[in-house]
Design a protein around this motif. Sequence first.
Motif, PDB file in Angstrom:
ATOM      1  N   ALA A 462       0.994  -1.045  -0.315  1.00 52.27           N
ATOM      2  CA  ALA A 462       0.313  -0.097  -0.096  1.00 52.27           C
ATOM      3  C   ALA A 462       0.728   0.952   0.153  1.00 52.27           C
ATOM      4  CB  ALA A 462      -0.620   0.086   1.434  1.00 52.27           C
ATOM      5  N   THR A 463       0.786   2.573  -0.158  1.00 51.25           N
ATOM      6  CA  THR A 463       0.607   3.279  -0.534  1.00 51.25           C
ATOM      7  C   THR A 463       1.209   3.760   0.858  1.00 51.25           C
ATOM      8  OG1 THR A 463       1.004   5.939  -0.735  1.00 51.25           O
ATOM      9  CG2 THR A 463      -1.321   4.852  -0.715  1.00 51.25           C
ATOM     10  N   GLY A 541       1.552   7.483  -8.143  1.00 51.17           N
ATOM     11  CA  GLY A 541       1.006   7.915  -8.914  1.00 51.17           C
ATOM     12  C   GLY A 541       2.620   8.675  -9.422  1.00 51.17           C
ATOM     13  N   THR A 542       3.092   8.321 -10.285  1.00 48.00           N
ATOM     14  CA  THR A 542       4.068   9.005 -11.344  1.00 48.00           C
ATOM     15  C   THR A 542       3.882  11.063 -11.382  1.00 48.00           C
ATOM     16  OG1 THR A 542       3.317   8.663 -13.196  1.00 48.00           O
ATOM     17  CG2 THR A 542       5.335   8.086 -11.967  1.00 48.00           C
ATOM     18  N   ALA A 543       1.814  11.107 -11.313  1.00 48.23           N
ATOM     19  CA  ALA A 543       1.757  12.698 -11.255  1.00 48.23           C
ATOM     20  C   ALA A 543       2.258  13.922  -9.966  1.00 48.23           C
ATOM     21  CB  ALA A 543      -0.034  12.605 -11.836  1.00 48.23           C
ATOM     22  N   ALA A 568       5.035   4.467  -8.601  1.00 48.14           N
ATOM     23  CA  ALA A 568       4.052   4.302  -9.719  1.00 48.14           C
ATOM     24  C   ALA A 568       3.228   4.331  -9.767  1.00 48.14           C
ATOM     25  CB  ALA A 568       5.065   3.654 -10.474  1.00 48.14           C
ATOM     26  N   CYS A 569       2.370   3.897  -9.264  1.00 46.70           N
ATOM     27  CA  CYS A 569       0.760   3.601  -8.898  1.00 46.70           C
ATOM     28  C   CYS A 569      -0.144   4.142  -8.127  1.00 46.70           C
ATOM     29  CB  CYS A 569       0.637   1.483  -9.589  1.00 46.70           C
ATOM     30  SG  CYS A 569       1.363   1.243 -10.911  1.00 46.70           S
ATOM     31  N   PRO A 570      -1.521   4.314  -8.768  1.00 50.76           N
ATOM     32  CA  PRO A 570      -2.386   5.508  -7.890  1.00 50.76           C
ATOM     33  C   PRO A 570      -2.488   3.945  -6.841  1.00 50.76           C
ATOM     34  CG  PRO A 570      -2.409   5.533 -10.034  1.00 50.76           C
ATOM     35  CD  PRO A 570      -1.389   4.690 -10.307  1.00 50.76           C
ATOM     36  N   GLY A 571      -1.872   4.613  -5.025  1.00 51.03           N
ATOM     37  CA  GLY A 571      -2.316   3.120  -4.208  1.00 51.03           C
ATOM     38  C   GLY A 571      -1.364   2.609  -4.367  1.00 51.03           C
ATOM     39  N   GLY A 572      -0.999   2.485  -4.589  1.00 55.48           N
ATOM     40  CA  GLY A 572       0.894   1.486  -4.476  1.00 55.48           C
ATOM     41  C   GLY A 572       0.580   0.471  -5.276  1.00 55.48           C
TER      42      GLY A 572
END
Lengths: 650, 173
Positions: A462-463, A541-543, A568-572
Amino acid sequence: MTSKKNNPCADGTCRVPTSQRPQTISTDANNGDIGALVTVVIDDQEVKVPMGTTILEAARSIGVKIPTLCYHEDLCIAGVCRICLVEVEGQRTLQASCAYPITQPITVKTHTAKVRQARRHILDLMLSEHYGECYACFRNNNCELQSLAKEYGVDYFRFGHPEKSRHKIDRSSYSVVRDMDKCIQCRRCVRTCIDLQEVGVLEALGRGDKTEIATYLDKPLGDVVCINCGQCINRCPTGALRANDPTDEVWAAIDDPTKHVVMQTAPSPRAGICEEFGMEAGTPMTWEMNTALRRCGFDKVFDTNFTADLTIIEEGTELIIRLYKTLVEGDTSMPLPQFTSCSPGWVKYIEHFYPERLGHVSSAKSPQQMFGAMIKTWYAQINNIDPADIVSVALMPCSAKKFECNRPEMCDSGYKDIDYGLTTRELAQMIREAGIHLPDMPKSDFDDPFGTATGSGVIFGATGGVMEAALRTVIELITGKKVEDFYEHADIIPVRGFEGCRYVELQIPEEVGPVPDLIKHLVPNWDWVKGATLKVGVAHGTANAKKVMEDIKAGGKFSECHFIEFMACPGGCLGGGGQPIPTTPEIRAARARAIYAEDAAYGKAGKPRKSHENPAVLRVYEEFLKEGPCGHLSHKLLHTSYTPRGKFIG
Amino acid sequence: MLTTQQEKLMGELKAIVEKHGTDRSALIPILQDVQKCYHTISDFAMQVIADMLGIHPVEVNSVVTFYAFLNEKYHGKFVIRLCRTISCEMAGKAAVARQLENDLGIKFGETTDDGRFTLEWANCIGMCDQGPAMLVNDQVFTRVTPEKVHDILQMCEQSFGPHTLQKAEEHVL
């Protein structure tokens, strides 16, 4: 209306210029209050919604189903597919409900003859350009176009159906395969790539009927700045985008009796795989999956959490070295803040977009690659297996891991450290192929010697998890006290959550403990951190990563951080590009709950929850990596280097 | 000092971008200027512009491929666009097209080897009452006949040369 909350368009964090955003209400036609309630009649049902709500959201809130294709909860509104057309009383033409903000009382009909016919025509037109057979497609039974065709009773191709392929399948990338024959040009991938992830690989090129979704100059995906995050795969409504599937090779290895096939499973697929078997999101399947994997024929099943713990020790030690060098010795060769290196998508992102900052990235490998190196060295050694006969497979929620295991530098064991990376979806496919219904499996534990993991390893998925795990260890190493003394149940809540960028400050107490034996050779004492403030950041998230990087460039608060976790991904990882399709904020939150529940379960069962308490990790440092963390051998096997790639596309 | 072709181009692009600003909405004017100066928007130029505007190269690529007047392929100094829609078709576009192809020795969609002329089709340019109509760069010619084609091409050629280069680029004819 949860979607509105999470949509980057709505909260103003989206990079899309105002002119391209869906209309938001700034003035009220009736001079009433902005945000006032307005009454809408949808299919004879009355509902009051705040002004600016779209017809689609209003309809969903009262259970009226309007079909969608280009609409996605995570993305900006495009209104390009037109499948969500509805009839608004008083309007001459049909309106796209996803892009129609309600400003005044209106009456909407969602399934009149006109609407049904228009939708059917739109579908027929899409199918007239959609080449491929459903039963030879990996999205069979999980395809939004297919289910719409069923819903609308498509029984023949009114406008024809392509008989020949018009596009070559792009297999140039290790991670993502593009089959543009199946593309319906909904532009979800474009919005994912450009707005959600800010990588900017995919766009619509050309105009009119010649429009194609393509990369820069239509180059192969392997040649452009793609970071392999696979978010486009998770959001594609059809089978146009998919991950590079190595299941055939894995089966071949399993069927070969001379090969010793080992599997390591990451925490996120366990929280996600239930969705592939029709269960509610967030049902953990860790122990059932172990049995299923053995029945599939894997010789050993290991827990990636073991190397997640190892990563924490190595990366945490590196952080302490960095802090000591910079703050005490004044040596700036290892700059602060230190960035995490667990996410291969993030690593490729920084290699492309901020190559000048690669010195900040921890040299520690990701848990997957550390495991690969350990299996083909230590594990082979203690079990007397020739590393050449070991086939090491990793189950990851991630498509970028497929690229990572094929990096040329990832051969430190003398062999390819990880042979194949499987995604959650591909493993679910293998399990189904073996005739196993996962939820029915009896529970079983992981294999030794890597069987023992801790709760810290689990929350990597998880993030904020890597940060929490690292903090648990760093706090205990420095203070010599239990984390539980500072945070209830050792849950460091401030770093959890789904906000894009988080900044947290932690006060280190005046009282510090002795330096533990493990890192005694690196720092003489803890006097230099007494009473200091540890500043950490988390971005997913890379943004959001880009925002943090720009903040660092501008000298903002993140530039004062000591340690920043990037995913890199939304939410980890739990929202990774290899996870079951579809993905929404709700599904990701459910997976996160499953992951944190597993961590809490470690605590309840009295098992260790901190990486430095993992007995298997301590054994490795006693028996194999005798020079300790960041020692010579661990540098050779567990650390790596990065390639400044730049964003210029040659 | 030696400067490479790319450095030179980079400097010139920078000047163009400075003129229009780095807002996203400045993209089209910038691209129009680049097209006018270089008769093409090269791969390198797209990436440099994207970098200066803080957007992705593929977005610039998308804009360039969308608009017919912006081109990745090299276009001649004189781009002749003949209208192919119905009014011009009925007013005798075919003979004009044949004459253009014969005089220039190229087909539609091609550029002469010396890089002077490019021949293209255009969809309606709004001169339906005065067809056949065609554009030479920014200038409109109406009621074109095969005889007139010859004159127009000659005018182009006369305005082209070392001494008239500047003028030709700025005002076409």
